[in-house]
Scaffold this motif. Structure first.
Motif, PDB file in Angstrom:
ATOM      1  N   ILE A  51       2.691 -12.263  43.038  1.00 41.39           N
ATOM      2  CA  ILE A  51       1.957 -11.768  44.183  1.00 41.39           C
ATOM      3  C   ILE A  51       0.616 -11.020  44.115  1.00 41.39           C
ATOM      4  O   ILE A  51       0.557  -9.834  43.515  1.00 41.39           O
ATOM      5  N   SER A  52      -0.553 -11.425  44.573  1.00 40.19           N
ATOM      6  CA  SER A  52      -1.768 -10.612  44.260  1.00 40.19           C
ATOM      7  C   SER A  52      -2.447 -10.873  45.702  1.00 40.19           C
ATOM      8  O   SER A  52      -2.757 -11.721  46.302  1.00 40.19           O
ATOM      9  N   ARG A  53      -3.333  -9.604  45.846  1.00 37.30           N
ATOM     10  CA  ARG A  53      -4.255  -9.652  47.100  1.00 37.30           C
ATOM     11  C   ARG A  53      -5.517  -9.846  46.464  1.00 37.30           C
ATOM     12  O   ARG A  53      -6.143  -8.946  45.678  1.00 37.30           O
ATOM     13  N   ASP A  54      -6.178 -11.008  46.699  1.00 37.44           N
ATOM     14  CA  ASP A  54      -7.407 -11.628  45.915  1.00 37.44           C
ATOM     15  C   ASP A  54      -8.578 -10.797  46.666  1.00 37.44           C
ATOM     16  O   ASP A  54      -9.536 -10.361  45.966  1.00 37.44           O
ATOM     17  N   HIS A  55      -8.721 -10.502  48.071  1.00 38.49           N
ATOM     18  CA  HIS A  55      -9.245  -9.525  48.766  1.00 38.49           C
ATOM     19  C   HIS A  55      -8.593  -9.156  49.978  1.00 38.49           C
ATOM     20  O   HIS A  55      -7.503  -9.698  50.352  1.00 38.49           O
TER      21      HIS A  55
ATOM     22  N   SER B 192      -2.548 -19.979  47.816  1.00 41.73           N
ATOM     23  CA  SER B 192      -3.427 -18.938  48.317  1.00 41.73           C
ATOM     24  C   SER B 192      -3.448 -18.939  50.000  1.00 41.73           C
ATOM     25  O   SER B 192      -3.128 -19.902  50.684  1.00 41.73           O
ATOM     26  N   CYS B 193      -3.328 -17.957  50.532  1.00 34.21           N
ATOM     27  CA  CYS B 193      -3.248 -17.733  51.955  1.00 34.21           C
ATOM     28  C   CYS B 193      -4.673 -17.040  52.523  1.00 34.21           C
ATOM     29  O   CYS B 193      -4.440 -15.691  52.033  1.00 34.21           O
ATOM     30  N   SER B 194      -5.350 -17.324  53.462  1.00 33.77           N
ATOM     31  CA  SER B 194      -6.370 -16.566  53.993  1.00 33.77           C
ATOM     32  C   SER B 194      -6.141 -16.235  55.744  1.00 33.77           C
ATOM     33  O   SER B 194      -5.622 -17.032  56.258  1.00 33.77           O
ATOM     34  N   ALA B 195      -6.366 -14.987  56.141  1.00 34.28           N
ATOM     35  CA  ALA B 195      -6.243 -14.538  57.363  1.00 34.28           C
ATOM     36  C   ALA B 195      -7.776 -14.633  57.761  1.00 34.28           C
ATOM     37  O   ALA B 195      -8.549 -14.073  56.943  1.00 34.28           O
ATOM     38  N   SER B 196      -7.971 -14.771  58.957  1.00 33.09           N
ATOM     39  CA  SER B 196      -9.440 -14.559  59.605  1.00 33.09           C
ATOM     40  C   SER B 196      -9.365 -13.915  60.731  1.00 33.09           C
ATOM     41  O   SER B 196     -10.647 -13.400  60.930  1.00 33.09           O
ATOM     42  N   ARG B 197      -8.482 -13.703  61.498  1.00 35.77           N
ATOM     43  CA  ARG B 197      -8.763 -13.167  63.065  1.00 35.77           C
ATOM     44  C   ARG B 197      -7.849 -11.629  63.123  1.00 35.77           C
ATOM     45  O   ARG B 197      -7.961 -11.055  64.108  1.00 35.77           O
TER      46      ARG B 197
ATOM     47  N   VAL C 168      -4.168 -13.475  49.967  1.00 29.29           N
ATOM     48  CA  VAL C 168      -3.168 -13.454  49.305  1.00 29.29           C
ATOM     49  C   VAL C 168      -3.085 -14.771  48.314  1.00 29.29           C
ATOM     50  O   VAL C 168      -3.254 -15.741  48.785  1.00 29.29           O
ATOM     51  N   SER C 169      -2.636 -14.429  46.912  1.00 29.80           N
ATOM     52  CA  SER C 169      -2.243 -15.533  46.091  1.00 29.80           C
ATOM     53  C   SER C 169      -0.695 -15.205  45.531  1.00 29.80           C
ATOM     54  O   SER C 169      -0.556 -14.256  45.400  1.00 29.80           O
ATOM     55  N   LEU C 170      -0.146 -16.601  45.472  1.00 33.98           N
ATOM     56  CA  LEU C 170       1.015 -16.486  44.631  1.00 33.98           C
ATOM     57  C   LEU C 170       1.191 -17.275  43.263  1.00 33.98           C
ATOM     58  O   LEU C 170       0.731 -18.313  43.743  1.00 33.98           O
ATOM     59  N   ARG C 171       1.049 -16.732  42.468  1.00 37.48           N
ATOM     60  CA  ARG C 171       1.286 -17.438  41.032  1.00 37.48           C
ATOM     61  C   ARG C 171       2.653 -17.580  40.640  1.00 37.48           C
ATOM     62  O   ARG C 171       3.291 -16.741  40.583  1.00 37.48           O
TER      63      ARG C 171
END
Length: 116
Positions: free
Chosen positions: A70-74, A21-26, A78-81
């Motif tokens: 790959i999916s956009r969780d919000h 999983s990967c999250s952006a913040s800015r 993004v997550s990569l299964r």
């Protein structure tokens, strides 16, 4: 500037599964052109794994199509299964974000090791 926060990765046996999983913040949502994952194995160039693009399209490397999703969780995550992992999937996986306004950002990388 953007700091991408990655999670997941680790050691798994061939045929197993992992989730990154990967999250952006800015980055504001409207400025995200693409988010996804690249990987780099020892002695090899960094290569695309999967991208989730603005508008909903996705891109996959031929070597992972049908096994990775790959999916956009919000809006900013993004997550990569990764299923049916193979020894050749062993690499450092890097989260990637491309802004519509131009800049590109990389995560610090997370190790995925598949034992055969």
């Amino acid at each position: 500037q953007e700091q991408l926060r990655e999670s997941g990765g680790g050691l798994v046996q061939a045929g197993g599964s992992l989730r990154l999983s990967c999250s952006a913040s800015r980055t504001i949502v409207s400025d995200i052109a693409a988010m996804g994952w690249y990987r780099q194995a020892p002695g090899k160039q960094r290569e695309l794994v999967a991208l989730d693009n603005r508008g909903g399209s996705t891109d996959y490397a031929d070597s992972v199509r049908g096994r990775f999703t790959i999916s956009r969780d919000h809006a900013k995550k993004v997550s990569l299964r990764m299923n049916d992992l193979k020894a050749d999937d062993t690499a450092v996986y890097y989260c990637y974000l491309h802004r519509v306004s131009g800049p590109e950002y990389w995560g610090q990388g997370t190790q995925v090791t598949v034992s055969s």
